[in-house]
Write an enzyme that holds these catalytic residues in place. Structure first.
Site, PDB file in Angstrom:
ATOM      1  N   SER A 226     -15.849  -3.156  -1.068  1.00 53.57           N
ATOM      2  CA  SER A 226     -15.683  -1.923  -1.833  1.00 53.57           C
ATOM      3  C   SER A 226     -15.895  -0.695  -0.955  1.00 53.57           C
ATOM      4  O   SER A 226     -16.509  -0.767   0.108  1.00 53.57           O
ATOM      5  CB  SER A 226     -16.682  -1.920  -2.991  1.00 53.57           C
ATOM      6  OG  SER A 226     -17.985  -1.915  -2.459  1.00 53.57           O
ATOM      7  N   GLU A 247     -11.771  -2.434   5.501  1.00 52.36           N
ATOM      8  CA  GLU A 247     -10.661  -2.565   4.547  1.00 52.36           C
ATOM      9  C   GLU A 247     -11.273  -2.491   3.159  1.00 52.36           C
ATOM     10  O   GLU A 247     -12.150  -3.292   2.813  1.00 52.36           O
ATOM     11  CB  GLU A 247      -9.936  -3.904   4.725  1.00 52.36           C
ATOM     12  CG  GLU A 247      -8.998  -3.944   5.909  1.00 52.36           C
ATOM     13  CD  GLU A 247      -7.887  -2.905   5.852  1.00 52.36           C
ATOM     14  OE1 GLU A 247      -7.541  -2.434   4.755  1.00 52.36           O
ATOM     15  OE2 GLU A 247      -7.384  -2.534   6.922  1.00 52.36           O
ATOM     16  N   CYS A 281      -6.781  -6.200  -3.826  1.00 53.87           N
ATOM     17  CA  CYS A 281      -6.812  -4.813  -3.354  1.00 53.87           C
ATOM     18  C   CYS A 281      -5.407  -4.218  -3.357  1.00 53.87           C
ATOM     19  O   CYS A 281      -5.241  -3.009  -3.413  1.00 53.87           O
ATOM     20  CB  CYS A 281      -7.418  -4.749  -1.957  1.00 53.87           C
ATOM     21  SG  CYS A 281      -6.657  -5.926  -0.843  1.00 53.87           S
TER      22      CYS A 281
HETATM   23  P1  NAD Z   1     -18.635  -5.443  -2.057  1.00 53.80           P
HETATM   24  O1  NAD Z   1     -18.521  -4.162  -1.301  1.00 53.80           O
HETATM   25  O2  NAD Z   1     -19.547  -5.485  -3.208  1.00 53.80           O
HETATM   26  O3  NAD Z   1     -19.089  -6.620  -1.071  1.00 53.80           O
HETATM   27  C1  NAD Z   1     -18.366  -6.914   0.099  1.00 53.80           C
HETATM   28  C2  NAD Z   1     -19.294  -7.609   1.076  1.00 53.80           C
HETATM   29  O4  NAD Z   1     -20.265  -6.662   1.536  1.00 53.80           O
HETATM   30  C3  NAD Z   1     -20.079  -8.758   0.465  1.00 53.80           C
HETATM   31  O5  NAD Z   1     -20.167  -9.829   1.383  1.00 53.80           O
HETATM   32  C4  NAD Z   1     -21.444  -8.142   0.230  1.00 53.80           C
HETATM   33  O6  NAD Z   1     -22.490  -9.084   0.201  1.00 53.80           O
HETATM   34  C5  NAD Z   1     -21.565  -7.228   1.437  1.00 53.80           C
HETATM   35  N1  NAD Z   1     -22.569  -6.163   1.321  1.00 53.80           N
HETATM   36  C6  NAD Z   1     -23.077  -5.619   0.189  1.00 53.80           C
HETATM   37  N2  NAD Z   1     -24.010  -4.684   0.506  1.00 53.80           N
HETATM   38  C7  NAD Z   1     -24.078  -4.626   1.847  1.00 53.80           C
HETATM   39  C8  NAD Z   1     -24.829  -3.856   2.779  1.00 53.80           C
HETATM   40  N3  NAD Z   1     -25.722  -2.939   2.381  1.00 53.80           N
HETATM   41  N4  NAD Z   1     -24.638  -4.043   4.096  1.00 53.80           N
HETATM   42  C9  NAD Z   1     -23.727  -4.946   4.533  1.00 53.80           C
HETATM   43  N5  NAD Z   1     -22.997  -5.734   3.706  1.00 53.80           N
HETATM   44  C10 NAD Z   1     -23.155  -5.567   2.377  1.00 53.80           C
HETATM   45  O7  NAD Z   1     -17.132  -5.836  -2.478  1.00 53.80           O
HETATM   46  P2  NAD Z   1     -16.675  -7.060  -3.396  1.00 53.80           P
HETATM   47  O8  NAD Z   1     -17.020  -6.749  -4.812  1.00 53.80           O
HETATM   48  O9  NAD Z   1     -17.131  -8.352  -2.819  1.00 53.80           O
HETATM   49  O10 NAD Z   1     -15.085  -7.007  -3.201  1.00 53.80           O
HETATM   50  C11 NAD Z   1     -14.223  -6.246  -3.980  1.00 53.80           C
HETATM   51  C12 NAD Z   1     -13.734  -5.040  -3.202  1.00 53.80           C
HETATM   52  O11 NAD Z   1     -13.090  -5.483  -2.006  1.00 53.80           O
HETATM   53  C13 NAD Z   1     -12.675  -4.235  -3.928  1.00 53.80           C
HETATM   54  O12 NAD Z   1     -12.940  -2.858  -3.777  1.00 53.80           O
HETATM   55  C14 NAD Z   1     -11.374  -4.596  -3.219  1.00 53.80           C
HETATM   56  O13 NAD Z   1     -10.359  -3.632  -3.302  1.00 53.80           O
HETATM   57  C15 NAD Z   1     -11.860  -4.779  -1.831  1.00 53.80           C
HETATM   58  N6  NAD Z   1     -10.913  -5.570  -1.041  1.00 53.80           N
HETATM   59  C16 NAD Z   1     -10.172  -4.928  -0.090  1.00 53.80           C
HETATM   60  C17 NAD Z   1      -9.239  -5.639   0.664  1.00 53.80           C
HETATM   61  C18 NAD Z   1      -8.456  -4.952   1.727  1.00 53.80           C
HETATM   62  O14 NAD Z   1      -8.021  -5.640   2.648  1.00 53.80           O
HETATM   63  N7  NAD Z   1      -8.264  -3.649   1.668  1.00 53.80           N
HETATM   64  C19 NAD Z   1      -9.055  -7.001   0.435  1.00 53.80           C
HETATM   65  C20 NAD Z   1      -9.826  -7.623  -0.555  1.00 53.80           C
HETATM   66  C21 NAD Z   1     -10.757  -6.898  -1.287  1.00 53.80           C
END
Ligand code: NAD
Length: 478
Positions: A226, A247, A281
């Protein structure tokens, strides 16, 4: 119930804690208990990867090819089994889940080949008796942080290039989907990689992920997730001068012009907006429709949408699986309420469903005649919820498509080459789809967006080298 450990320095190591992995199609079904590392165990994995870097960075390209090719072959050979594991833990219908597994296998095969195609440049100098070489060097330890919505393909498209270009890896999958990551790590563990080159560290973002981004031994962070977490990753990396790549989200437009083939445009909208339960995404959550065909388009899409079969991801007849988690389901319901409060017309009503097995099921939602400034059109929802926006012509369609903080994918359906060309040129997105859904990409070409969707160099294809290597220029006096 089976316990799944972390993989550190060539061994499977128990963590201080574990968490249950629960099937969103059937909340009574637990896939297993997966490790949750603390800061100390995470640091140990980083230290091992750091130690392994010196020799792996000098490894032969034949060794790298052999390891990556073996991983790709095994993933492809086990596509059905891995696809059903993915469907069971993430909720993606089995056919889509198997497709994702195949893509992961193809990615490993592609980067196996890339290891053999490493290149540099040899140039004359502007000064006499000197020659110049430009080569790429691996970064060091790469920290890989991934989301839950593509639990095997995204890890694959980060791990494979990291290893191909000579980096060592610490990999943290999303808490919600450790099963596909563990299965991938188990295959990698038998690929012949030396100990410490690849490490799986499952656990919380705020513990494991945070330790990655703060550690001076991690040279680069590749993150998908995110926007809010991406911001945290960026801050930590900038403050210590680490390389990073982000991303993040999307709010992708699909423009449908009056000269398009209505049947295929509706198919592309249905696929782009709702398949994978809208949890992509690249999902086309904003359907921007030219006035002359708006009502016809809405009627045809409504007919298809209301006929979609919502169900258990493992049932082959299911077209829309469950939402991946209770918190994502709550978010979807919150945004439906926001849309209604903002005065938008919810033409197809979305809501929670009770099916044969208890799960996070919901019916899809379609808001029509919406204002692009509304929150449901400006904020990423990440669920089976789309809107239509009525526009007068191509000019207004492009202006509306670009009126978003995001810029990942943008699509247009039209029979006009000049309209398609104008859209391709003027839309502010990293990926443009002409007479195709906004989601669905190849694995051998660059992937990524503009504006707040992405930061840093592109992922996938040969462009991945930009992130996973640094350029070294050598001057040689003769
Ligand atoms: P998220 O940001 O909640 O988590 C992503 C990852 O970050 C997880 O592994 C999580 O444990 C980790 N994380 C959380 N807090 C952290 C911190 N403080 N430090 C380091 N790592 C941390 O996202 P999500 O809910 O797993 O995924 C959904 C999001 O991903 C959506 O916004 C979607 O659009 C995006 N996404 C983007 C793409 C792309 O290529 N642009 C592809 C797939 C998903």
């Amino acid at each position: 119930m089976k316990q799944y450990h972390n993989y550190i320095n060539g061994d499977w190591i128990e963590a201080i804690d574990s968490q249950a992995n629960i099937n969103p199609s059937d909340l009574g079904d637990t896939l297993g208990h997966y490790a949750r590392a603390d800061q100390k165990q995470t640091q140990e994995a980083i230290d091992c990867a750091h130690h392994a870097f010196q020799s792996w960075s000098m490894s032969s390209i034949q060794t790298r090819f052999n390891c990556l090719d073996m991983i790709g072959s095994e993933i492809l050979a086990r596509k059905e089994e891995l696809g059903s594991l993915l469907a069971r833990e993430e909720g993606k219908p089995i056919a889509e889940a198997t497709g994702e597994v195949i893509r992961a296998g193809q990615i490993f095969k592609f980067y196996a080949g890339e290891a053999l195609r490493l290149q540099g440049e040899h140039l004359p100098s502007v000064r006499p008796n000197i020659s110049v070489e430009v080569n790429r060097s691996p970064l060091g330890v790469v920290g890989i942080i991934t989301p839950w919505n593509f639990p095997i393909a995204i890890p694959a498209w980060k791990i494979a290039p990291a290893l191909a270009y000579g980096n060592t890896v610490v990999f943290k999958p999303a808490e919600l989907t450790p099963g596909s990551a563990w299965a991938l790590a188990e295959i990698i563990s038998r690929s012949g990689l030396p100990e410490g080159v690849f490490n799986l560290v499952m656990g919380a973002g705020t513990t494991v992920g945070q330790t990655f981004i703060n550690s001076p031994k991690v040279a680069g962070i590749t993150f998908t997730g995110s926007q809010s977490t991406g911001g945290r990753v960026a801050q930590a990396c900038v403050s210590r001068g680490a390389k990073f790549q982000l991303e993040m989200g999307g709010k992708n437009p699909l423009v449908v012009l009056k000269d398009s083939n209505l049947t295929t445009a509706v198919e592309y909208a249905l696929n782009g907006a709702y398949f994978s339960t809208g949890q992509r995404c690249t999902a086309s959550s904003r359907l921007i429709i030219e006035d002359a065909i708006h009502d016809q388009f809405v009627d045809a899409l409504t007919e298809k949408l209301t006929a979609l079969k919502v169900g258990n991801a493992l049932d082959k007849t299911t077209q829309l699986g469950p939402v991946a988690s209770q918190s994502q389901l709550d978010q979807n319901m919150k945004y439906i309420a926001i849309g209604q409060d903002e005065g938008a017309t919810e033409h197809v009503r979305g809501g929670c469903l009770d099916l044969a097995t208890p799960g996070h099921y919901m019916s899809p939602s379609l808001f029509i005649e919406t204002d692009n400034k509304a929150r449901i059109n400006q904020e990423e929802i990440f669920g089976p919820i789309a809107t239509t926006i009525r526009v007068a012509d191509l000019e207004e369609a492009i202006a509306t498509a670009n009126d978003t903080p995001f810029g990942l994918s943008a699509g247009i359906c039209t029979a006009s080459l000049s309209s398609a060309t104008k859209f391709k040129t003027e839309c502010e997105a990293g990926m443009v789809m002409i007479n195709l859904p906004t989601a669905g990409v190849d694995y051998h070409v660059p992937f990524g967006g503009t504006k707040q969707s992405s930061y840093g160099s592109r992922e996938q294809g040969r462009y991945a080298a930009e992130f996973y290597t640094s350029v070294k220029t050598a001057y040689i006096g003769t």
